[in-house]
Design a protein around this motif. Structure first.
Motif, PDB file in Angstrom:
ATOM      1  N   ARG A 169       0.834  -1.208   0.000  1.00  0.00           N
ATOM      2  CA  ARG A 169       0.000   0.000   0.000  1.00  0.00           C
ATOM      3  C   ARG A 169       0.869   1.259   0.000  1.00  0.00           C
ATOM      4  O   ARG A 169       0.529   2.258  -0.670  1.00  0.00           O
ATOM      5  CB  ARG A 169      -0.917  -0.014   1.214  1.00  0.00           C
ATOM      6  CG  ARG A 169      -2.121  -0.970   1.057  1.00  0.00           C
ATOM      7  CD  ARG A 169      -3.019  -0.912   2.279  1.00  0.00           C
ATOM      8  NE  ARG A 169      -4.199  -1.753   2.087  1.00  0.00           N
ATOM      9  CZ  ARG A 169      -5.154  -1.925   3.011  1.00  0.00           C
ATOM     10  NH1 ARG A 169      -5.025  -1.313   4.195  1.00  0.00           N
ATOM     11  NH2 ARG A 169      -6.194  -2.673   2.744  1.00  0.00           N
ATOM     12  N   ASP A 170       1.935   1.221   0.737  1.00  0.00           N
ATOM     13  CA  ASP A 170       2.841   2.373   0.718  1.00  0.00           C
ATOM     14  C   ASP A 170       3.416   2.578  -0.675  1.00  0.00           C
ATOM     15  O   ASP A 170       3.531   3.733  -1.154  1.00  0.00           O
ATOM     16  CB  ASP A 170       3.977   2.171   1.719  1.00  0.00           C
ATOM     17  CG  ASP A 170       3.484   2.174   3.161  1.00  0.00           C
ATOM     18  OD1 ASP A 170       2.377   2.676   3.403  1.00  0.00           O
ATOM     19  OD2 ASP A 170       4.201   1.615   4.041  1.00  0.00           O
ATOM     20  N   GLU A 171       3.755   1.509  -1.300  1.00  0.00           N
ATOM     21  CA  GLU A 171       4.277   1.622  -2.667  1.00  0.00           C
ATOM     22  C   GLU A 171       3.204   2.111  -3.622  1.00  0.00           C
ATOM     23  O   GLU A 171       3.466   2.917  -4.537  1.00  0.00           O
ATOM     24  CB  GLU A 171       4.825   0.266  -3.119  1.00  0.00           C
ATOM     25  CG  GLU A 171       5.506   0.325  -4.474  1.00  0.00           C
ATOM     26  CD  GLU A 171       6.092  -1.030  -4.879  1.00  0.00           C
ATOM     27  OE1 GLU A 171       6.579  -1.147  -6.018  1.00  0.00           O
ATOM     28  OE2 GLU A 171       6.065  -1.961  -4.032  1.00  0.00           O
ATOM     29  N   LEU A 172       1.933   1.662  -3.375  1.00  0.00           N
ATOM     30  CA  LEU A 172       0.826   2.122  -4.227  1.00  0.00           C
ATOM     31  C   LEU A 172       0.591   3.616  -4.059  1.00  0.00           C
ATOM     32  O   LEU A 172       0.297   4.341  -5.040  1.00  0.00           O
ATOM     33  CB  LEU A 172      -0.434   1.333  -3.886  1.00  0.00           C
ATOM     34  CG  LEU A 172      -1.702   1.715  -4.649  1.00  0.00           C
ATOM     35  CD1 LEU A 172      -1.516   1.488  -6.162  1.00  0.00           C
ATOM     36  CD2 LEU A 172      -2.905   0.935  -4.135  1.00  0.00           C
ATOM     37  N   ALA A 173       0.751   4.078  -2.838  1.00  0.00           N
ATOM     38  CA  ALA A 173       0.575   5.516  -2.615  1.00  0.00           C
ATOM     39  C   ALA A 173       1.615   6.316  -3.376  1.00  0.00           C
ATOM     40  O   ALA A 173       1.312   7.386  -3.948  1.00  0.00           O
ATOM     41  CB  ALA A 173       0.658   5.812  -1.113  1.00  0.00           C
TER      42      ALA A 173
END
Length: 508
Positions: A169-173
């Protein structure tokens, strides 16, 4: 062409004679039968004097997260070992409010894997109620420990999956932020970068959904395992049957005692090295076996055969004594069978009584002849100094012994030729060699060997076909016949007498 010589047969003899070992062990049946009987009695006594303590049993169904149909039992064996841990034992004792140490409690129970998922727990106690309570507490403690480990494993797996999801999710953000900061339209390079960012975002969304689903499945599977792990057979006492325990322990003691007895008999046979087969006795004494007699009367249907054998032996010895009464008196020398030798001597004296008075010269160390009850018609028995006063015209039969402690120089006064009466398995091979060599030194030829208590299953040959019928150094100097060269040939010496300096001189 004769058979192989004594030296050749000795050189090619096997180092370990299995037949002689089997025969010797069978002859020691009193030893191993006594050991078997002793083991049976000890086993029965243990069952009576030390009865089984009160015992309770319970069965637990254990569900595993990694259950497989082809599991070889590794998981249930692991559960058995986990049951025998101080952690499980300590929790069970805590529920019982018992001050007993877990290490001591572990000696009172055991686990057995019945199948891949069934665990049987056997617990002992001072009473039936205590054993049942212990079994219930131990089963509950094991289930609680097992469920704790299942929850911890499921939570650890779910947390690992959620941590991976959060990183995605951090990477998606970051990808969404890069898409939001896209350059103005119309730049070809910017369009290609934007397309790659959209592809990356789609993949990250797919992976995030997958990790969410896997974490949820890990949590969902735990309640199923918890529900399946339970006690399926409540604790109950085990009834012990005293007759069954006596029979079982007696059978175990019988088998163990028999095995120990056979092993002890085999070891004693190998260490003692006492020949039993007529082949070995004849080879060690250097003389052929001329008769065999049982040590005891035997069964009713065997007595007639024994009587016929005694009559034949008596007739053979009587012919020998008649032919050498004056020149070479005959003696009977025993080894381990003084009573049987006395009976043979008395029968021989009675057979010779028709030709004149016969006197038995008693040289036995025991009272077999000296203190026997005199019957009408029995021959005269003399010993000690009275033997020197016996007239040479009377038939003399010397009876002596070649047991350890024998005065070898006195044997020649009993007879210049002898018949050895030997009990099978009594003397060692070394002592039989000693007897043969001592008789050789005294120039006392051995006419033959009477074997007492032979093995009934012995099928070996006790005849020395190519050796001296009287094994002795003195007889080896006697010319037998002339060979084709006109020179006189002497008999071959036994192996035990072939290497001495006197023998080398005689051979020359």
């Amino acid at each position: 062409m004769t058979t192989s010589t004594t030296s050749e047969s000795s050189a090619t003899a096997p180092l370990f004679d299995l037949q002689a070992l089997v025969v010797a062990v069978r002859r020691r049946r009193r030893l191993w039968c006594s050991m078997a009987l002793l083991g049976l009695l000890i086993g029965a006594a243990v069952a009576v004097l030390l009865p089984a303590p009160p015992t309770a049993v319970t069965t637990v169904l254990v569900a595993h997260q990694d259950d497989q149909p082809n599991d070889p039992g590794t998981l249930i064996r692991t559960d058995v070992e986990l049951l025998r841990t101080t952690r499980v034992a300590g929790k069970a004792l805590e529920s019982l409010n018992s001050p007993e140490r877990p290490a001591d409690f572990m000696r009172d129970y055991r686990g057995t894997g019945l199948t891949n998922n069934l665990l049987q727990i056997n617990v002992t106690g001072d009473s039936d109620a205590q054993a049942v309570a212990r079994a219930k507490a131990l089963a509950d403690a094991f289930i609680a420990d097992h469920l704790t480990r299942i929850r911890e494993a499921a939570n650890a797996e779910a947390e690992a999956l959620l941590d991976r999801r959060d990183r995605l999710r951090d990477e998606l953000a970051k990808v969404n932020e890069a898409i939001g900061n896209r350059p103005p339209e119309g730049d070809p390079s910017a369009s290609a970068d934007l397309e790659s960012l959209f592809d990356r975002r789609a993949k990250l969304n797919s992976q995030i959904d997958e990790y969410d689903q896997r974490a949820e499945e890990a949590r969902i599977g735990t309640p199923q395992l918890i529900a399946r792990t339970q006690i399926v057979d409540g604790p109950r006492t085990v009834r012990h049957s005293l007759p069954k325990a006596v029979v079982t322990n007696a059978a175990i003691g019988l088998v163990v005692g028999l095995a120990l007895g056979l092993a002890l008999a085999a070891v004693r046979t190998v260490v003692a090295d006492r020949p039993v087969l007529r082949r070995d006795i004849a080879a060690n004494l250097g003389a052929s076996v001329i008769a065999e007699l049982p040590r005891r009367s035997g069964r009713l249907w065997q007595r007639r055969r024994t009587r016929v054998t005694r009559e034949r032996l008596t007739a053979h010895l009587a012919r020998t004594v008649r032919g050498s009464a004056e020149a070479e008196p005959v003696s009977l020398l025993e080894l381990g069978c003084a009573r049987s030798t006395s009976v043979i001597a008395l029968n021989l004296a009675r057979a010779l009584a028709a030709e004149g008075p016969a006197v038995i010269i008693d040289g036995l160390p025991g009272p077999q002849l000296a203190k026997r009850r005199q019957k009408p018609g029995d021959p005269t028995v003399v010993s000690g100094e009275r033997a020197a006063a016996v007239p040479h015209q009377e038939l003399r039969i010397g009876v002596g012994s070649v047991a350890p402690g024998t005065a070898w120089t006195d044997l020649r006064y009993l007879g210049t030729r002898t018949v050895l009466v030997v009990r099978a398995g009594h003397g060692s091979a070394a002592w039989l060699h000693t007897v043969a060599r001592q008789l050789a030194d005294q120039r006392i030829p051995v006419i033959g060997v009477v074997l007492i208590d032979p093995d009934p299953r012995d099928r070996t040959d006790g005849t020395l076909w190519d050796g001296l019928h009287a094994a002795l150094r003195g007889r080896s100097e006697t010319p037998v016949r002339q060979n084709g060269t006109g020179q006189r040939r002497t008999e071959r010496l036994p192996v035990w007498a072939a290497g001495g300096p006197d023998n080398d001189q005689e051979a020359r």
